[in-house]
Enzyme design. Sequence first.
Site, PDB file in Angstrom:
ATOM      1  N   GLY A   1     -14.318  -1.258 -12.252  1.00  0.00           N
ATOM      2  CA  GLY A   1     -13.190  -1.612 -13.196  1.00  0.00           C
ATOM      3  C   GLY A   1     -12.040  -2.032 -12.403  1.00  0.00           C
ATOM      4  O   GLY A   1     -11.492  -3.238 -12.756  1.00  0.00           O
TER       5      GLY A   1
ATOM      6  N   ASP B   1      -8.365  10.336 -13.942  1.00  0.00           N
ATOM      7  CA  ASP B   1      -9.402  10.268 -13.404  1.00  0.00           C
ATOM      8  C   ASP B   1     -10.318  11.894 -13.170  1.00  0.00           C
ATOM      9  O   ASP B   1     -11.152  12.150 -12.795  1.00  0.00           O
ATOM     10  CB  ASP B   1      -9.675   9.676 -11.990  1.00  0.00           C
ATOM     11  CG  ASP B   1      -9.534   8.270 -12.197  1.00  0.00           C
ATOM     12  OD1 ASP B   1      -9.762   7.802 -13.237  1.00  0.00           O
ATOM     13  OD2 ASP B   1      -9.141   7.397 -11.012  1.00  0.00           O
TER      14      ASP B   1
HETATM   15  C1  S3P Z   1      -7.276   3.046 -10.906  1.00  0.00           C
HETATM   16  C2  S3P Z   1      -6.691   3.089 -12.088  1.00  0.00           C
HETATM   17  C3  S3P Z   1      -6.957   3.837 -13.080  1.00  0.00           C
HETATM   18  C4  S3P Z   1      -8.369   4.554 -12.965  1.00  0.00           C
HETATM   19  C5  S3P Z   1      -9.325   4.100 -12.015  1.00  0.00           C
HETATM   20  C6  S3P Z   1      -8.640   3.507 -10.804  1.00  0.00           C
HETATM   21  C7  S3P Z   1      -6.651   1.972  -9.978  1.00  0.00           C
HETATM   22  O1  S3P Z   1      -7.491   3.143 -14.280  1.00  0.00           O
HETATM   23  O2  S3P Z   1      -8.915   5.449 -13.875  1.00  0.00           O
HETATM   24  O3  S3P Z   1     -10.330   5.046 -11.464  1.00  0.00           O
HETATM   25  O4  S3P Z   1      -7.179   2.192  -8.843  1.00  0.00           O
HETATM   26  O5  S3P Z   1      -5.913   1.114 -10.497  1.00  0.00           O
HETATM   27  P1  S3P Z   1      -6.333   2.748 -15.387  1.00  0.00           P
HETATM   28  O6  S3P Z   1      -5.375   2.317 -14.697  1.00  0.00           O
HETATM   29  O7  S3P Z   1      -6.930   1.533 -16.107  1.00  0.00           O
HETATM   30  O8  S3P Z   1      -6.254   3.910 -16.271  1.00  0.00           O
END
Ligand code: S3P
Length: 424
Positions: A93, A315
């Site tokens: 993501g 996380d």
């Molecule tokens: C992350 C932000 C988090 C986290 C992901 C890594 C990042 O997600 O859950 O594993 O590196 O910016 P969200 O910002 O969408 O909550």
Amino acid sequence: MDLTLDIATKPLSGTLSLAGDKSLAHRAALFAALAEGTSSVSNYPDSGVTRAMRRALATLGVPSTLEDGILRIEGRGYKPFSPSGTADCGNSGTTIRLLAGAIAGTRSSAILDGSAGLRKRPMDRIAEPLAQMGAKVTTAAGCAPLAFAPAQTLAPLSYALPVASAQVKSCLILAALGASGISHISEPGPSRDHTELMLRSMGAHIVSRRLEVEVHPLSRPLAPLSGTLPGDISSAAFLFAAAAIVPGSCVTVANLGVNPTRTGILDVLSAMGCTVICANRRKVFGEDVADVTVSSPATLRAVEISGDLVVRSIDEFPAIAAAAAFATGVTTVRDAKELRYKESDRISAICRNLAALGAEVAELDDGFTIAGLTISGGTAKAGGDHRLAMSMALTGLRVHTTVQDAEILAESFPGFAQTIDSLR
Ligand code: S3P
């Protein structure tokens, strides 16, 4: 692959270092690609999700090398990418959302896609504000694939994120670097600020106020990066949770990233009765680093988690859930609906799996409760979520547990089981 950790017959103890933080690694690779000059970053993690970012960048025309833990990238500057095909973001993501911002800001043509799991995760949360800036982006009903065409100009953005999300904030910051004026982005909670810190260290003009960032368009090239990544606190979380649940344990992780937006896990374990010591504090890449020791308490206590602490531990709930299963009392997590949009719906996956292991749990719309010491063991399923795999495996230190399809844990922590064994 099934994973069954042996039940611990004595306390866990030891001092170790971990591979670099994944959030920092994603940013280092992408920002190095947008810089002018050669970047070199040590302790770079080689896991499924960091490979996804490097592979996607290579497809977009910026290859990198990773040898002996050192990442090298020749930056092309903040200018349009030249893709050779659809960039595959795998399960990551962070890769797709951060790349989307850079592609919009540099006014590139590109298509971003990913695994079946990634295609289910919401992308309208970035596509809508990017479109407000004038970016030309289309989604498949709010999800990947994302297709970008170059916009003529990008207007500055004034935007309040509905949920605290570093991925969304970072996407918009990266796009705002290419806007025609100053942007303001605010959020309801303190999501991780690695993007702001790293881009600022590379020369970008970004002003952080509490829960708001002001982003100025780039007026000079980003400087390349050079340094060593601190260890990943989201991997350490599983080792600290292991220390919490095996009585008498004491585990130290040296050179650990302890950015205050990421240390919710340390506050949670402390509230559960663990002793947490951060020694030898220093700064690397503008980030706080320390050697962190967690020792288990005489009695591990249940905990209540809500509000900003959820954002600072976002996380870590799989690790926290494993600890809660062996705590005295009922642990309650609220204000955590965002967990439903991670690599799995983590609220329901944590509850379903712990229930399968005999624990008394209740699923709430925005969280869960876990009655400690009701777990008896059995078979859990990783369900395509690396952190679920490690969480359920940890319960095996106290009750006999087998995790099915556990190989997914290599997305973030290759060598997890061997690392736990090194502490026996
Ligand atoms: C992350 C932000 C988090 C986290 C992901 C890594 C990042 O997600 O859950 O594993 O590196 O910016 P969200 O910002 O969408 O909550």
